[in-house]
Design a protein around this motif. Structure first.
Motif, PDB file in Angstrom:
ATOM      1  N   UNK A   1       0.844  -1.195   0.000  1.00  0.00           N
ATOM      2  CA  UNK A   1       0.000   0.000   0.000  1.00  0.00           C
ATOM      3  C   UNK A   1       0.879   1.245   0.000  1.00  0.00           C
ATOM      4  N   UNK A   2       0.258   2.352  -0.401  1.00  0.00           N
ATOM      5  CA  UNK A   2       1.000   3.605  -0.523  1.00  0.00           C
ATOM      6  C   UNK A   2       1.399   4.172   0.839  1.00  0.00           C
ATOM      7  N   UNK A   3       2.658   4.547   0.955  1.00  0.00           N
ATOM      8  CA  UNK A   3       3.212   5.189   2.145  1.00  0.00           C
ATOM      9  C   UNK A   3       3.820   6.508   1.700  1.00  0.00           C
ATOM     10  N   UNK A   4       3.441   7.592   2.352  1.00  0.00           N
ATOM     11  CA  UNK A   4       4.008   8.904   2.056  1.00  0.00           C
ATOM     12  C   UNK A   4       4.800   9.370   3.265  1.00  0.00           C
ATOM     13  N   UNK A   5       6.048   9.759   3.046  1.00  0.00           N
ATOM     14  CA  UNK A   5       6.924  10.224   4.116  1.00  0.00           C
ATOM     15  C   UNK A   5       7.200  11.704   3.891  1.00  0.00           C
ATOM     16  N   UNK A   6       7.022  12.521   4.935  1.00  0.00           N
ATOM     17  CA  UNK A   6       7.252  13.962   4.855  1.00  0.00           C
ATOM     18  C   UNK A   6       8.526  14.292   5.630  1.00  0.00           C
ATOM     19  N   UNK A   7       9.427  15.020   4.970  1.00  0.00           N
ATOM     20  CA  UNK A   7      10.728  15.354   5.547  1.00  0.00           C
ATOM     21  C   UNK A   7      10.828  16.841   5.857  1.00  0.00           C
ATOM     22  N   UNK A   8      11.666  17.181   6.827  1.00  0.00           N
ATOM     23  CA  UNK A   8      11.971  18.571   7.160  1.00  0.00           C
ATOM     24  C   UNK A   8      12.783  19.167   6.014  1.00  0.00           C
ATOM     25  N   UNK A   9      12.401  20.352   5.575  1.00  0.00           N
ATOM     26  CA  UNK A   9      13.111  20.996   4.467  1.00  0.00           C
ATOM     27  C   UNK A   9      14.470  21.546   4.882  1.00  0.00           C
ATOM     28  N   UNK A  10      14.694  21.694   6.199  1.00  0.00           N
ATOM     29  CA  UNK A  10      15.976  22.219   6.666  1.00  0.00           C
ATOM     30  C   UNK A  10      16.999  21.130   6.965  1.00  0.00           C
ATOM     31  N   UNK A  11      16.578  20.078   7.685  1.00  0.00           N
ATOM     32  CA  UNK A  11      17.554  19.062   8.098  1.00  0.00           C
ATOM     33  C   UNK A  11      17.392  17.733   7.369  1.00  0.00           C
ATOM     34  N   UNK A  12      16.265  17.534   6.705  1.00  0.00           N
ATOM     35  CA  UNK A  12      16.031  16.292   5.975  1.00  0.00           C
ATOM     36  C   UNK A  12      15.499  15.160   6.818  1.00  0.00           C
ATOM     37  N   UNK A  13      15.267  15.404   8.110  1.00  0.00           N
ATOM     38  CA  UNK A  13      14.747  14.360   8.995  1.00  0.00           C
ATOM     39  C   UNK A  13      13.281  14.058   8.718  1.00  0.00           C
ATOM     40  N   UNK A  14      12.874  12.822   8.970  1.00  0.00           N
ATOM     41  CA  UNK A  14      11.471  12.435   8.797  1.00  0.00           C
ATOM     42  C   UNK A  14      10.626  13.095   9.885  1.00  0.00           C
TER      43      UNK A  14
END
Length: 73
Positions: free
Chosen positions: A6-19
């Motif tokens: 199934x579809x999983x969407x991960x959102x990251x911080x635009x400054x540090x790249x952390x999830x």
């Protein structure tokens, strides 16, 4: 795509790249917030509703009695 198929969407911080958080088709209308992204009052307000991968929990760590236990994602 997640291992569940199934579809999983991960959102990251635009400054540090952390999830920061994830969404998954198995939990429509809900988000999975990584506890390490919260602190202070924000963390206090986010009492978990379910535990994922509870089958992999180490024997010395008790589950959350109020939370739904999901053996998988």
């Amino acid at each position: 795509m997640h291992e569940s198929g199934k579809e999983l969407t991960v959102t990251f911080c635009t400054e540090c790249g952390g999830t920061i958080y994830k969404t998954h088709q198995s939990f429509p209308g809900h988000i999975i917030i990584l506890a390490g992204t919260l602190d202070g009052d924000e963390l206090e307000k986010c009492k978990p509703e379910r535990e994922l991968f509870s089958k992999d929990r180490v024997s010395w760590l008790p589950g959350l009695s109020w939370a739904e236990q999901k053996e998988e994602f």
